[in-house]
Scaffold this active site. Structure first.
Site, PDB file in Angstrom:
ATOM      1  N   ASP A  65     -19.490 -71.758 -48.902  1.00 52.11           N
ATOM      2  CA  ASP A  65     -18.127 -71.454 -49.328  1.00 52.11           C
ATOM      3  C   ASP A  65     -18.104 -71.309 -50.853  1.00 52.11           C
ATOM      4  O   ASP A  65     -18.728 -72.091 -51.573  1.00 52.11           O
ATOM      5  CB  ASP A  65     -17.174 -72.566 -48.884  1.00 52.11           C
ATOM      6  CG  ASP A  65     -15.713 -72.157 -48.967  1.00 52.11           C
ATOM      7  OD1 ASP A  65     -15.069 -72.033 -47.913  1.00 52.11           O
ATOM      8  OD2 ASP A  65     -15.217 -71.967 -50.100  1.00 52.11           O
ATOM      9  N   ASN A 106      -9.161 -73.253 -39.208  1.00 51.17           N
ATOM     10  CA  ASN A 106      -7.760 -73.099 -39.602  1.00 51.17           C
ATOM     11  C   ASN A 106      -7.202 -71.860 -38.914  1.00 51.17           C
ATOM     12  O   ASN A 106      -7.796 -70.780 -39.009  1.00 51.17           O
ATOM     13  CB  ASN A 106      -7.648 -72.960 -41.118  1.00 51.17           C
ATOM     14  CG  ASN A 106      -8.093 -74.221 -41.846  1.00 51.17           C
ATOM     15  OD1 ASN A 106      -7.903 -75.324 -41.340  1.00 51.17           O
ATOM     16  ND2 ASN A 106      -8.690 -74.070 -43.021  1.00 51.17           N
ATOM     17  N   GLY A 143      -3.441 -73.338 -42.420  1.00 49.46           N
ATOM     18  CA  GLY A 143      -4.096 -73.172 -43.721  1.00 49.46           C
ATOM     19  C   GLY A 143      -5.059 -72.002 -43.771  1.00 49.46           C
ATOM     20  O   GLY A 143      -5.872 -71.896 -44.698  1.00 49.46           O
ATOM     21  N   HIS A 149     -13.493 -68.237 -38.646  1.00 52.25           N
ATOM     22  CA  HIS A 149     -14.607 -68.940 -39.280  1.00 52.25           C
ATOM     23  C   HIS A 149     -14.504 -70.425 -39.010  1.00 52.25           C
ATOM     24  O   HIS A 149     -13.412 -70.976 -38.914  1.00 52.25           O
ATOM     25  CB  HIS A 149     -14.658 -68.680 -40.795  1.00 52.25           C
ATOM     26  CG  HIS A 149     -13.347 -68.866 -41.494  1.00 52.25           C
ATOM     27  ND1 HIS A 149     -12.329 -67.942 -41.409  1.00 52.25           N
ATOM     28  CD2 HIS A 149     -12.879 -69.874 -42.273  1.00 52.25           C
ATOM     29  CE1 HIS A 149     -11.289 -68.357 -42.119  1.00 52.25           C
ATOM     30  NE2 HIS A 149     -11.590 -69.551 -42.645  1.00 52.25           N
ATOM     31  N   HIS A 153     -15.423 -73.969 -40.688  1.00 52.90           N
ATOM     32  CA  HIS A 153     -15.867 -74.686 -41.886  1.00 52.90           C
ATOM     33  C   HIS A 153     -16.816 -75.806 -41.428  1.00 52.90           C
ATOM     34  O   HIS A 153     -16.450 -76.604 -40.561  1.00 52.90           O
ATOM     35  CB  HIS A 153     -14.690 -75.346 -42.606  1.00 52.90           C
ATOM     36  CG  HIS A 153     -13.680 -74.389 -43.162  1.00 52.90           C
ATOM     37  ND1 HIS A 153     -13.655 -74.034 -44.501  1.00 52.90           N
ATOM     38  CD2 HIS A 153     -12.653 -73.725 -42.583  1.00 52.90           C
ATOM     39  CE1 HIS A 153     -12.636 -73.204 -44.707  1.00 52.90           C
ATOM     40  NE2 HIS A 153     -12.017 -72.992 -43.570  1.00 52.90           N
TER      41      HIS A 153
HETATM   42  P1  5GP Z   1      -9.480 -70.560 -44.654  1.00 51.05           P
HETATM   43  O1  5GP Z   1      -8.545 -71.049 -45.714  1.00 51.05           O
HETATM   44  O2  5GP Z   1      -9.102 -69.159 -44.207  1.00 51.05           O
HETATM   45  O3  5GP Z   1      -9.692 -71.499 -43.510  1.00 51.05           O
HETATM   46  O4  5GP Z   1     -10.905 -70.488 -45.344  1.00 51.05           O
HETATM   47  C1  5GP Z   1     -11.314 -69.423 -46.130  1.00 51.05           C
HETATM   48  C2  5GP Z   1     -12.452 -69.922 -46.973  1.00 51.05           C
HETATM   49  O5  5GP Z   1     -13.119 -68.811 -47.504  1.00 51.05           O
HETATM   50  C3  5GP Z   1     -12.012 -70.799 -48.168  1.00 51.05           C
HETATM   51  O6  5GP Z   1     -12.612 -72.080 -48.072  1.00 51.05           O
HETATM   52  C4  5GP Z   1     -12.496 -70.015 -49.383  1.00 51.05           C
HETATM   53  O7  5GP Z   1     -12.987 -70.841 -50.404  1.00 51.05           O
HETATM   54  C5  5GP Z   1     -13.583 -69.127 -48.797  1.00 51.05           C
HETATM   55  N1  5GP Z   1     -13.775 -67.863 -49.479  1.00 51.05           N
HETATM   56  C6  5GP Z   1     -12.790 -66.982 -49.834  1.00 51.05           C
HETATM   57  N2  5GP Z   1     -13.329 -65.904 -50.430  1.00 51.05           N
HETATM   58  C7  5GP Z   1     -14.683 -66.107 -50.434  1.00 51.05           C
HETATM   59  C8  5GP Z   1     -15.776 -65.318 -50.921  1.00 51.05           C
HETATM   60  O8  5GP Z   1     -15.617 -64.210 -51.454  1.00 51.05           O
HETATM   61  N3  5GP Z   1     -17.016 -65.841 -50.776  1.00 51.05           N
HETATM   62  C9  5GP Z   1     -17.224 -67.067 -50.169  1.00 51.05           C
HETATM   63  N4  5GP Z   1     -18.501 -67.482 -50.069  1.00 51.05           N
HETATM   64  N5  5GP Z   1     -16.214 -67.814 -49.712  1.00 51.05           N
HETATM   65  C10 5GP Z   1     -14.954 -67.347 -49.837  1.00 51.05           C
END
Ligand code: 5GP
Length: 133
Positions: A49, A106, A112, A119, A121
């Protein structure tokens, strides 16, 4: 499927479609955006991440863009099972299985979710609080 997504990208370049059709995670899978990849096979990709919330924070995504768990369909059951089994393998590869780790999905605004591409985490390297915030 990949050919269709490529075509969507071309259409996007021409301004014909809205940008949410190609997600950041698809662009990482296509090596258009750099990321530290820790596992890859035909169905899934795992990478660090960019804004880690724990000492170890990896995202495990299907290569097929399922926007979120709520939109997964019966034919997706194999990739969903694969995603979970590989998440456990990646956690073990990172040494997180010794002390434990947390998997988080999420779904939607209250969940969130910020990236509309399913995905998991994988979080570890410290004790997690409960309940989550
Ligand atoms: P969500 O909030 O949708 O559950 O998680 C999205 C995750 O994607 C977040 O933890 C954020 O830090 C990560 N993320 C967003 N953009 C990028 C990116 O360009 N590269 C990487 N490696 N992670 C990303």
């Amino acid at each position: 499927m990949l050919a269709i997504r490529k075509q969507q990208r071309l259409l996007l370049a021409g301004g014909a479609l809205t940008p949410f059709l190609v997600t950041i995670f698809e662009r990482i899978a296509a090596r258009e955006i750099p990321a530290t990849i820790v596992y890859e096979d035909d169905l899934v990709l795992a990478f660090r991440d960019a804004n880690p919330k724990a000492p170890a924070h990896v995202l495990m995504v299907p290569k097929k863009c399922i926007p979120r768990l709520a939109e997964a369909k019966a034919p997706d059951h194999a990739v969903l099972g694969h995603l979970l089994l590989k998440a456990a393998e990646v956690a073990a590869k990172l040494g997180l299985d010794k002390t434990g780790y947390r998997l988080v999905i999420n779904n939607g605004p209250d969940g969130g979710e910020t990236v509309p591409h399913l995905h998991i985490h994988i979080l570890g390297g410290r004790a997690m609080g409960w309940p989550p915030g």
